[in-house]
Design a protein around this motif. Structure first.
Motif, PDB file in Angstrom:
ATOM      1  N   ASP A 111       3.056   5.961  -5.615  1.00 61.14           N
ATOM      2  CA  ASP A 111       2.904   5.985  -7.069  1.00 61.14           C
ATOM      3  C   ASP A 111       1.715   6.846  -7.483  1.00 61.14           C
ATOM      4  N   SER A 112       0.619   6.714  -6.784  1.00 57.91           N
ATOM      5  CA  SER A 112      -0.587   7.467  -7.112  1.00 57.91           C
ATOM      6  C   SER A 112      -0.378   8.970  -6.966  1.00 57.91           C
ATOM      7  N   LYS A 164       0.827  -1.207   0.000  1.00 59.43           N
ATOM      8  CA  LYS A 164       0.000   0.000   0.000  1.00 59.43           C
ATOM      9  C   LYS A 164       0.862   1.258   0.000  1.00 59.43           C
ATOM     10  N   ILE A 165       1.987   1.239   0.694  1.00 57.28           N
ATOM     11  CA  ILE A 165       2.886   2.394   0.708  1.00 57.28           C
ATOM     12  C   ILE A 165       3.338   2.697  -0.719  1.00 57.28           C
ATOM     13  N   ARG A 166       3.773   1.675  -1.418  1.00 52.76           N
ATOM     14  CA  ARG A 166       4.239   1.850  -2.803  1.00 52.76           C
ATOM     15  C   ARG A 166       3.114   2.367  -3.694  1.00 52.76           C
ATOM     16  N   ASN A 167       1.934   1.799  -3.546  1.00 55.75           N
ATOM     17  CA  ASN A 167       0.793   2.212  -4.368  1.00 55.75           C
ATOM     18  C   ASN A 167       0.400   3.662  -4.103  1.00 55.75           C
ATOM     19  N   GLU A 220       8.150   9.252 -12.670  1.00 54.31           N
ATOM     20  CA  GLU A 220       9.368   8.640 -13.221  1.00 54.31           C
ATOM     21  C   GLU A 220      10.639   9.102 -12.518  1.00 54.31           C
ATOM     22  N   LEU A 221      10.546  10.085 -11.646  1.00 52.57           N
ATOM     23  CA  LEU A 221      11.746  10.567 -10.958  1.00 52.57           C
ATOM     24  C   LEU A 221      12.259   9.625  -9.872  1.00 52.57           C
ATOM     25  N   PHE A 222      11.369   8.813  -9.300  1.00 51.46           N
ATOM     26  CA  PHE A 222      11.766   7.952  -8.185  1.00 51.46           C
ATOM     27  C   PHE A 222      11.490   6.494  -8.488  1.00 51.46           C
ATOM     28  N   GLU A 223      12.440   5.640  -8.084  1.00 53.05           N
ATOM     29  CA  GLU A 223      12.329   4.189  -8.305  1.00 53.05           C
ATOM     30  C   GLU A 223      11.882   3.506  -7.044  1.00 53.05           C
TER      31      GLU A 223
END
Length: 93
Positions: free
Chosen positions: A80-81, A74-77, A90-93
């Protein structure tokens, strides 16, 4: 339990555009941090910068209960959102 995820600056995307073509307004990173904070996250940005952009952002969330493992993605989602809405995904992986 605290869950965290570190997002590192994608310098390849910056190098492909060239320094003269990247004019990222400084408020975009602050907007990203503010919006994630409003969603209940603690956001830490690196003190090291590359072209005015933090080299990493760490997002931390305190979770309790039996479903902690389900919230790891959920943190990643959420990151990303929010970053996609600001046009800086696109700046962060």
């Amino acid at each position: 339990m605290r869950l965290h995820h570190q997002f590192d600056l994608n310098t390849r995307i910056l190098n492909s555009f060239g320094k003269d073509k990247i004019a990222l307004p400084p408020y975009l990173i602050e907007d990203l941090i503010t919006k994630l904070s409003k969603e209940g996250y603690t956001v830490l940005k690196s003190s090291a910068y590359f072209m005015g952009i933090p080299q990493s952002i760490i997002v931390v969330k305190e979770f309790t209960g039996p479903f902690v493992s389900q919230f790891a993605s959920k943190i990643r989602n959420d990151f990303d959102s929010v970053s996609r809405k600001l046009g800086i995904r696109e700046l962060f992986e």
